[in-house]
Design a protein around this motif. Structure first.
Motif, PDB file in Angstrom:
ATOM      1  N   GLU A   1       4.398 131.110  27.596  1.00 29.74           N
ATOM      2  CA  GLU A   1       2.290 131.050  27.350  1.00 29.74           C
ATOM      3  C   GLU A   1       1.408 131.415  28.011  1.00 29.74           C
ATOM      4  O   GLU A   1       1.181 131.093  29.305  1.00 29.74           O
ATOM      5  N   VAL A   2       0.361 132.434  27.682  1.00 32.18           N
ATOM      6  CA  VAL A   2      -0.703 132.702  28.929  1.00 32.18           C
ATOM      7  C   VAL A   2      -1.950 132.571  27.769  1.00 32.18           C
ATOM      8  O   VAL A   2      -2.247 132.129  26.506  1.00 32.18           O
ATOM      9  N   GLY A   3      -2.658 131.938  28.984  1.00 26.12           N
ATOM     10  CA  GLY A   3      -3.641 131.790  28.674  1.00 26.12           C
ATOM     11  C   GLY A   3      -5.054 132.515  29.445  1.00 26.12           C
ATOM     12  O   GLY A   3      -4.672 132.720  30.102  1.00 26.12           O
ATOM     13  N   LEU A   4      -5.433 133.038  27.849  1.00 23.80           N
ATOM     14  CA  LEU A   4      -7.069 133.899  28.226  1.00 23.80           C
ATOM     15  C   LEU A   4      -8.164 133.227  28.259  1.00 23.80           C
ATOM     16  O   LEU A   4      -8.315 132.339  27.134  1.00 23.80           O
ATOM     17  N   THR A   5      -9.442 133.923  28.505  1.00 22.55           N
ATOM     18  CA  THR A   5     -10.313 134.028  28.107  1.00 22.55           C
ATOM     19  C   THR A   5     -11.520 134.861  26.972  1.00 22.55           C
ATOM     20  O   THR A   5     -11.094 136.161  27.557  1.00 22.55           O
ATOM     21  N   GLY A   6     -11.359 134.686  25.715  1.00 21.84           N
ATOM     22  CA  GLY A   6     -12.124 135.312  25.110  1.00 21.84           C
ATOM     23  C   GLY A   6     -13.838 134.993  25.021  1.00 21.84           C
ATOM     24  O   GLY A   6     -14.366 134.018  26.299  1.00 21.84           O
ATOM     25  N   PRO A   7     -14.376 136.482  24.408  1.00 19.40           N
ATOM     26  CA  PRO A   7     -16.006 135.948  24.030  1.00 19.40           C
ATOM     27  C   PRO A   7     -15.877 134.806  23.659  1.00 19.40           C
ATOM     28  O   PRO A   7     -17.337 134.527  23.711  1.00 19.40           O
ATOM     29  N   ASP A   8     -15.664 134.398  22.880  1.00 20.98           N
ATOM     30  CA  ASP A   8     -15.702 132.860  22.334  1.00 20.98           C
ATOM     31  C   ASP A   8     -15.309 131.745  22.318  1.00 20.98           C
ATOM     32  O   ASP A   8     -14.994 130.646  21.671  1.00 20.98           O
ATOM     33  N   GLY A   9     -14.484 131.385  23.403  1.00 22.08           N
ATOM     34  CA  GLY A   9     -13.410 130.711  23.886  1.00 22.08           C
ATOM     35  C   GLY A   9     -12.232 131.136  24.131  1.00 22.08           C
ATOM     36  O   GLY A   9     -11.989 131.860  24.186  1.00 22.08           O
ATOM     37  N   ALA A  10     -11.593 129.755  23.990  1.00 18.55           N
ATOM     38  CA  ALA A  10     -10.046 130.110  25.717  1.00 18.55           C
ATOM     39  C   ALA A  10      -9.387 131.060  24.131  1.00 18.55           C
ATOM     40  O   ALA A  10      -8.850 130.713  22.727  1.00 18.55           O
ATOM     41  N   VAL A  11      -7.839 131.499  24.386  1.00 19.04           N
ATOM     42  CA  VAL A  11      -7.446 132.405  24.045  1.00 19.04           C
ATOM     43  C   VAL A  11      -5.943 132.053  24.467  1.00 19.04           C
ATOM     44  O   VAL A  11      -5.598 132.050  25.701  1.00 19.04           O
ATOM     45  N   GLN A  12      -5.474 131.253  23.473  1.00 24.66           N
ATOM     46  CA  GLN A  12      -3.705 131.203  24.051  1.00 24.66           C
ATOM     47  C   GLN A  12      -2.923 132.172  22.958  1.00 24.66           C
ATOM     48  O   GLN A  12      -2.807 131.751  21.945  1.00 24.66           O
ATOM     49  N   VAL A  13      -2.126 132.772  23.962  1.00 27.35           N
ATOM     50  CA  VAL A  13      -0.705 133.567  23.316  1.00 27.35           C
ATOM     51  C   VAL A  13       0.764 133.188  23.912  1.00 27.35           C
ATOM     52  O   VAL A  13       1.453 132.839  24.800  1.00 27.35           O
ATOM     53  N   VAL A  14       1.269 132.837  22.549  1.00 30.37           N
ATOM     54  CA  VAL A  14       2.336 132.253  22.855  1.00 30.37           C
ATOM     55  C   VAL A  14       3.279 133.963  21.939  1.00 30.37           C
ATOM     56  O   VAL A  14       3.248 134.097  21.521  1.00 30.37           O
ATOM     57  N   LEU A  15       4.429 134.104  23.484  1.00 29.77           N
ATOM     58  CA  LEU A  15       4.991 135.393  22.967  1.00 29.77           C
ATOM     59  C   LEU A  15       6.698 135.042  23.467  1.00 29.77           C
ATOM     60  O   LEU A  15       6.960 134.419  24.288  1.00 29.77           O
ATOM     61  N   ASP A  16       7.536 135.938  23.065  1.00 31.32           N
ATOM     62  CA  ASP A  16       9.221 135.554  23.565  1.00 31.32           C
ATOM     63  C   ASP A  16       9.129 137.720  24.695  1.00 31.32           C
ATOM     64  O   ASP A  16       8.967 138.354  23.624  1.00 31.32           O
ATOM     65  N   SER A  17      10.309 137.289  25.102  1.00 34.04           N
ATOM     66  CA  SER A  17      11.025 138.725  26.234  1.00 34.04           C
ATOM     67  C   SER A  17      12.806 138.302  25.599  1.00 34.04           C
ATOM     68  O   SER A  17      13.173 137.273  26.089  1.00 34.04           O
ATOM     69  N   ARG A  18      12.959 139.462  25.251  1.00 42.78           N
ATOM     70  CA  ARG A  18      14.287 139.579  25.501  1.00 42.78           C
ATOM     71  C   ARG A  18      14.604 141.273  26.032  1.00 42.78           C
ATOM     72  O   ARG A  18      14.123 140.948  25.821  1.00 42.78           O
ATOM     73  N   LEU A  19      16.160 140.755  26.202  1.00 43.91           N
ATOM     74  CA  LEU A  19      16.588 142.381  26.870  1.00 43.91           C
ATOM     75  C   LEU A  19      16.930 143.175  25.357  1.00 43.91           C
ATOM     76  O   LEU A  19      16.980 142.801  24.411  1.00 43.91           O
ATOM     77  N   SER A  20      16.959 144.387  25.673  1.00 47.08           N
ATOM     78  CA  SER A  20      16.419 145.590  24.204  1.00 47.08           C
ATOM     79  C   SER A  20      18.595 145.411  24.067  1.00 47.08           C
ATOM     80  O   SER A  20      19.105 145.474  24.942  1.00 47.08           O
ATOM     81  N   ALA A  21      18.373 145.628  23.042  1.00 47.89           N
ATOM     82  CA  ALA A  21      19.601 145.929  22.151  1.00 47.89           C
ATOM     83  C   ALA A  21      20.735 147.189  22.691  1.00 47.89           C
ATOM     84  O   ALA A  21      21.913 146.513  22.632  1.00 47.89           O
ATOM     85  N   ASP A  22      19.791 148.198  22.641  1.00 48.24           N
ATOM     86  CA  ASP A  22      20.169 148.867  23.662  1.00 48.24           C
ATOM     87  C   ASP A  22      20.190 149.322  24.794  1.00 48.24           C
ATOM     88  O   ASP A  22      20.076 148.905  26.086  1.00 48.24           O
ATOM     89  N   SER A  23      20.666 150.294  25.619  1.00 49.00           N
ATOM     90  CA  SER A  23      21.014 150.859  26.501  1.00 49.00           C
ATOM     91  C   SER A  23      21.609 151.628  26.630  1.00 49.00           C
ATOM     92  O   SER A  23      22.162 152.512  26.408  1.00 49.00           O
ATOM     93  N   ARG A  24      20.549 152.878  27.818  1.00 45.93           N
ATOM     94  CA  ARG A  24      20.925 153.971  28.442  1.00 45.93           C
ATOM     95  C   ARG A  24      19.938 153.715  29.677  1.00 45.93           C
ATOM     96  O   ARG A  24      19.393 153.308  30.092  1.00 45.93           O
ATOM     97  N   ARG A  25      20.505 155.705  30.121  1.00 49.38           N
ATOM     98  CA  ARG A  25      19.153 156.146  31.025  1.00 49.38           C
ATOM     99  C   ARG A  25      17.656 155.900  31.205  1.00 49.38           C
ATOM    100  O   ARG A  25      17.319 156.420  30.766  1.00 49.38           O
ATOM    101  N   LEU A  26      17.605 155.233  31.856  1.00 44.51           N
ATOM    102  CA  LEU A  26      15.920 154.115  32.479  1.00 44.51           C
ATOM    103  C   LEU A  26      15.143 156.106  33.311  1.00 44.51           C
ATOM    104  O   LEU A  26      14.412 156.130  33.034  1.00 44.51           O
ATOM    105  N   THR A  27      15.878 156.421  33.705  1.00 40.81           N
ATOM    106  CA  THR A  27      14.964 157.501  34.857  1.00 40.81           C
ATOM    107  C   THR A  27      16.239 159.425  34.730  1.00 40.81           C
ATOM    108  O   THR A  27      17.330 158.821  34.458  1.00 40.81           O
TER     109      THR A  27
END
Length: 327
Positions: A276-302
């Motif tokens: 949960e991330v709180g931001l300041t918007g032009p008309d008041g507070a903004v709350q963003v709820v988001l999920d993070s998860r590991l990718s389903a695939d794997s590959r060489r990242l470099t």
């Protein structure tokens, strides 16, 4: 009696290679990327570069033309005796070092420029050195130098680190309008071409050779959502939240939606993390709820990776607005 500590070994200086600058444009390996290269694989798979900007807040830019090895500071024509001491000084001061050079710049054209940038406060201040050793004595807190407020574009062309960066970055550095520098490794080689914009710290990946309107947008004080990896100096969940809120609210200003709070909501049994991330918007507070998860695939990242890896992906759950109180 104890022996004096033995300093870490300094890598050999960089040798000339086909990805370093050369006055003959026919020597530039433009377009020589096969399907096995990390940036090609990322493009084919549609990998998102979201929330992959470095967390570094303060940056030290050091002008050094000529070839760069894998470690651009230690493996370049920068003073070999000074380089490891400067690296240590920068670490202690919390600065990330970027070697920079003008596209096509030769050693004789170098003006010994260096700068300190703070991407949270939004400034970059340039100075000049008479010798590399001066960087061991000058203040690195931004108290010296001339502040430049127009956007500067640092294009990663570090072929000594990954060929994708040189092959995709070098043509972009030659055609991107504005105050353009080539720079050493920015991270995220698979998202080449990568561009860091100072003083705001916005980082872009998969930038096309025509620049994708990047320079024009930042000249107006706006970001471009396509390819935006995030804003350096922020944590990954804060970077992702800003992006999701920008899309939802249609806000493109470089200073829009400053971060107020970042709170972890814990992890699920499948490894999904809620934020949960709180931001300041032009008309008041903004709350963003988001999920993070590991990718389903794997590959060489470099291109140099010895084994495939997985990465974090980011997914919006909700964007809430709380209007500011009236009166």
């Amino acid at each position: 009696m104890t022996a004096d500590p033995v300093p870490d070994p300094v890598p050999d200086p960089a040798a000339e290679d086909p990805y370093c600058q050369h006055p003959d444009p026919r020597r530039h390996p433009v377009g020589r990327l096969d399907d096995a290269r990390c940036s090609v694989q990322a493009l084919l798979a549609g990998d998102s570069p979201l929330a992959t900007a470095p967390p570094a807040r303060r940056w030290l830019l050091v002008e050094q033309p000529g070839p760069w090895g894998r470690d651009a500071l230690l493996q370049s024509r920068f003073d070999a005796d000074v380089a490891p001491r400067l690296a240590q000084r920068a670490r202690e001061a919390g600065l990330r070092i970027q070697m920079v050079r003008r596209p096509g710049e030769k050693l004789v054209d170098s003006q010994g420029r260096w700068a300190v940038a703070d991407v949270r406060e939004g400034w970059v201040r340039w100075s000049r050195r008479g010798s590399d050793a001066e960087l061991l004595e000058v203040p690195l807190d931004g108290s010296v130098g001339v502040q430049v407020d127009t956007p500067a574009f640092l294009v990663c062309t570090h072929g000594g680190h990954d060929a994708c960066c040189a092959v995709r970055g070098r043509p972009l550095a030659r055609t991107l309008p504005g105050d353009v520098w080539e720079t050493s490794h920015l991270g995220g080689d698979r998202f080449a071409a990568n561009v860091l914009v100072l003083p705001t710290g916005h980082l872009y990946g998969q930038v096309p050779e025509d620049g994708g309107g990047l320079a024009e947008a930042h000249a107006r004080g706006q970001v471009v959502l396509t390819g935006l990896r995030g804003r350096a100096g922020l944590t990954p969940p804060a970077q992702a939240a800003q992006q999701f809120a920008r899309v939802e609210l249609g806000l493109l200003g470089v200073a829009d939606l400053p971060v107020v709070s970042v709170r972890s909501g814990g992890a699920g049994a499948d490894g999904t993390e809620r934020w949960e991330v709180g931001l300041t918007g032009p008309d008041g507070a903004v709350q963003v709820v988001l999920d993070s998860r590991l990718s389903a695939d794997s590959r060489r990242l470099t291109c140099a990776a010895l084994a495939p890896g997985r990465w974090r992906t980011w997914h919006p759950v909700a964007v809430h607005r709380s209007p500011a109180p009236v009166g």
